[in-house]
Every structure is written in C-alpha cells, then in structure tokens.
Write a protein that holds these residues in place. Structure first.
Motif, mmCIF file in Angstrom:
data_model
loop_
_atom_site.group_PDB
_atom_site.id
_atom_site.type_symbol
_atom_site.label_atom_id
_atom_site.label_comp_id
_atom_site.label_asym_id
_atom_site.label_seq_id
_atom_site.Cartn_x
_atom_site.Cartn_y
_atom_site.Cartn_z
ATOM 1 N N ILE A 60 0.861 -1.185 0.000
ATOM 2 C CA ILE A 60 0.000 0.000 0.000
ATOM 3 C C ILE A 60 0.893 1.229 0.000
ATOM 4 O O ILE A 60 1.476 1.570 1.033
ATOM 5 N N GLY A 61 1.029 1.861 -1.149
ATOM 6 C CA GLY A 61 1.835 3.070 -1.238
ATOM 7 C C GLY A 61 3.275 2.879 -0.801
ATOM 8 O O GLY A 61 3.853 3.749 -0.156
ATOM 9 N N GLY A 62 3.875 1.745 -1.130
ATOM 10 C CA GLY A 62 5.259 1.477 -0.775
ATOM 11 C C GLY A 62 5.452 0.922 0.629
ATOM 12 O O GLY A 62 6.561 0.622 1.035
ATOM 13 N N GLU A 63 4.378 0.775 1.394
ATOM 14 C CA GLU A 63 4.439 0.219 2.748
ATOM 15 C C GLU A 63 3.821 -1.182 2.733
ATOM 16 O O GLU A 63 2.994 -1.492 1.890
ATOM 17 N N SER A 64 4.185 -1.977 3.695
ATOM 18 C CA SER A 64 3.637 -3.325 3.787
ATOM 19 C C SER A 64 2.186 -3.289 4.262
ATOM 20 O O SER A 64 1.883 -2.719 5.309
ATOM 21 N N LEU A 84 -4.149 -9.924 -1.092
ATOM 22 C CA LEU A 84 -4.019 -10.082 -2.543
ATOM 23 C C LEU A 84 -2.735 -9.377 -2.956
ATOM 24 O O LEU A 84 -2.540 -8.208 -2.611
ATOM 25 N N THR A 85 -1.854 -10.065 -3.652
ATOM 26 C CA THR A 85 -0.560 -9.465 -3.961
ATOM 27 C C THR A 85 0.002 -9.853 -5.310
ATOM 28 O O THR A 85 -0.234 -10.953 -5.800
ATOM 29 N N GLY A 86 0.744 -8.938 -5.868
ATOM 30 C CA GLY A 86 1.499 -9.218 -7.093
ATOM 31 C C GLY A 86 2.869 -9.774 -6.763
ATOM 32 O O GLY A 86 3.637 -10.145 -7.645
ATOM 33 N N TYR A 87 3.223 -9.816 -5.475
ATOM 34 C CA TYR A 87 4.538 -10.276 -5.026
ATOM 35 C C TYR A 87 4.384 -11.456 -4.071
ATOM 36 O O TYR A 87 4.830 -11.406 -2.928
ATOM 37 N N ALA A 88 3.733 -12.493 -4.524
ATOM 38 C CA ALA A 88 3.449 -13.641 -3.661
ATOM 39 C C ALA A 88 4.723 -14.374 -3.274
ATOM 40 O O ALA A 88 5.614 -14.561 -4.093
ATOM 41 N N SER A 89 4.778 -14.753 -2.008
ATOM 42 C CA SER A 89 5.879 -15.590 -1.531
ATOM 43 C C SER A 89 5.391 -16.379 -0.333
ATOM 44 O O SER A 89 4.422 -15.995 0.339
ATOM 45 N N ILE A 90 6.081 -17.453 -0.043
ATOM 46 C CA ILE A 90 5.728 -18.282 1.102
ATOM 47 C C ILE A 90 5.884 -17.474 2.388
ATOM 48 O O ILE A 90 5.034 -17.520 3.272
ATOM 49 N N ALA A 91 6.963 -16.694 2.495
ATOM 50 C CA ALA A 91 7.225 -15.924 3.716
ATOM 51 C C ALA A 91 6.099 -14.939 4.020
ATOM 52 O O ALA A 91 5.620 -14.866 5.158
ATOM 53 N N ASP A 95 3.371 -14.961 7.122
ATOM 54 C CA ASP A 95 3.231 -13.774 7.973
ATOM 55 C C ASP A 95 1.791 -13.261 7.978
ATOM 56 O O ASP A 95 1.257 -12.912 9.027
ATOM 57 N N ALA A 96 1.168 -13.215 6.813
ATOM 58 C CA ALA A 96 -0.207 -12.717 6.715
ATOM 59 C C ALA A 96 -1.164 -13.561 7.545
ATOM 60 O O ALA A 96 -1.993 -13.038 8.284
ATOM 61 N N GLU A 150 10.884 -8.602 6.695
ATOM 62 C CA GLU A 150 11.593 -8.205 7.914
ATOM 63 C C GLU A 150 11.798 -6.692 7.975
ATOM 64 O O GLU A 150 11.918 -6.124 9.052
ATOM 65 N N HIS A 151 11.847 -6.058 6.807
ATOM 66 C CA HIS A 151 12.056 -4.604 6.733
ATOM 67 C C HIS A 151 10.763 -3.877 6.394
ATOM 68 O O HIS A 151 10.789 -2.768 5.850
ATOM 69 N N ASP A 152 9.628 -4.513 6.696
ATOM 70 C CA ASP A 152 8.300 -3.903 6.527
ATOM 71 C C ASP A 152 8.065 -3.352 5.126
ATOM 72 O O ASP A 152 7.449 -2.300 4.965
ATOM 73 N N GLY A 153 8.580 -4.040 4.116
ATOM 74 C CA GLY A 153 8.336 -3.640 2.738
ATOM 75 C C GLY A 153 9.203 -2.491 2.260
ATOM 76 O O GLY A 153 9.026 -2.002 1.142
ATOM 77 N N ASN A 154 10.164 -2.055 3.064
ATOM 78 C CA ASN A 154 11.027 -0.938 2.690
ATOM 79 C C ASN A 154 12.105 -1.436 1.723
ATOM 80 O O ASN A 154 12.998 -2.203 2.104
#
Length: 180
Positions: A60-64, A84-91, A95-96, A150-154
């Motif tokens: 969301i706007g560059g944030e997790s 819902l994500t365009g960057y799906a991963s197991i991690a 977490d979600a 781990e870096h909150d999407g930064n």
C-alpha cells in the motif's frame, strides 16, 4: 449471497483503477463494497462500516499491507481478510496468516477465486512435499521476500540488508520466478 443482507466488503489497494474495478466486480457478486487507496482511508472506512470481508493489497503506497491487518481486525473483529498481492511468496503468506488474514492470493486472481477464498472456511495449505526442489530463482525470490517482510516492505532497507543495489532489487521484484 442473500438479498436481505449484503455482506460489507472493504477493498484496500493503492491502485485507484484496480480498486474501482475490483469493488465494482464484487458489488455485482452481492457485496456492499467500499474502497480505500491508503492506510488512513482504510482505517476510517473500517470504523464507519465494520466490514465482514476485507481484500487487502500487500503493498500500500510502498508500505507493507501486513501492518494494517491487526488495526483492521481490532476495528472490525471477525472480519475475514484476504491478502491479494502481485509479489506472492511463502514468507509473506505465512506472515499474513499469523497476523490474522484468512486467505492469501497472488495477482492476477479472477473474481471467482477471490469470492471463493473469501468464503472458504479454512486456509488451504498443501501439505505434500513438492515433486522437485525449488529452482535457484524461486529460492532467491523467497529469500528476498523474507528480508523484505523483515524490513516492513522498505525497498531501500531491504537492498542494504541484501547488499544489493536498490534498482537491482526492484528489477528482481518486478520479475517473479515462473511457476516451479
């Protein structure tokens, strides 16, 4: 969906066009939909409308978007959150779910898959071991996603942690590995 009570649904996605299209498609499926394109708007709408369902974008706007799960659930206990994500991963999926989301889907997901995921009683987890090990590209992708979470999407902090140029990281994130 029952015609006497349309379930309230909140779409949180920072892409205004995608948000409108998804909200409209879900409204046609019987939901009373509202859309927010940022965290503040999402928290206001959840306070005002107490949605039963929330479709939340991971970024969301560059944030997790994961940061929003707890506040959304505090404001609307019992809401069923689909990430819902365009960057799906197991991690990020793990977490979600740990944070309280009930489902996790990769974009592009068709409207039937979204509705089915929202209404599913349990998160479906494949407990079978894969037939073949993950590719090197997939392993790298999963590692990047773990560090990104781990870096909150930064992106900048993640690039520093991975000792990688920021643009290189952005290129890697723009090209998820093909299905393994």
């Amino acid at each position: 969906m029952s015609s006497e009570h349309a379930p309230v649904l909140l779409v949180v996605d920072d892409d205004p066009a995608f948000n409108r299209v998804l909200s409209r498609a879900l409204a046609q499926r019987g939901f009373d939909t509202y859309g927010a394109t940022d965290s503040e708007g999402a928290l206001e709408l959840v306070q005002d409308h107490a949605p039963e369902f929330i479709v939340l974008d991971l970024n969301i706007g560059g944030e997790s978007g994961l940061k929003l799960i707890r506040p959304l659930l505090e404001a609307s206990p019992g809401a069923r959150i689909l990430v819902l994500t365009g960057y799906a991963s197991i991690a990020t999926a793990v977490d979600a779910v740990k944070l309280g989301a009930v489902q996790y889907l990769a974009k592009p997901a068709d409207i039937d898959a979204i509705v089915k995921a929202l209404q599913a009683e349990d998160v479906v987890v494949d407990e079978h071991a894969p037939d073949a090990p993950m590719s090197v590209d997939r392993l790298e992708w999963e590692h990047i996603q773990r560090v990104l979470a781990e870096h909150d999407g930064n992106i900048s902090a993640t690039a520093r942690a991975l000792q990688m140029h920021r643009r290189t990281l952005q290129r890697k994130l723009a090209r998820p590995p093909s299905g393994d």
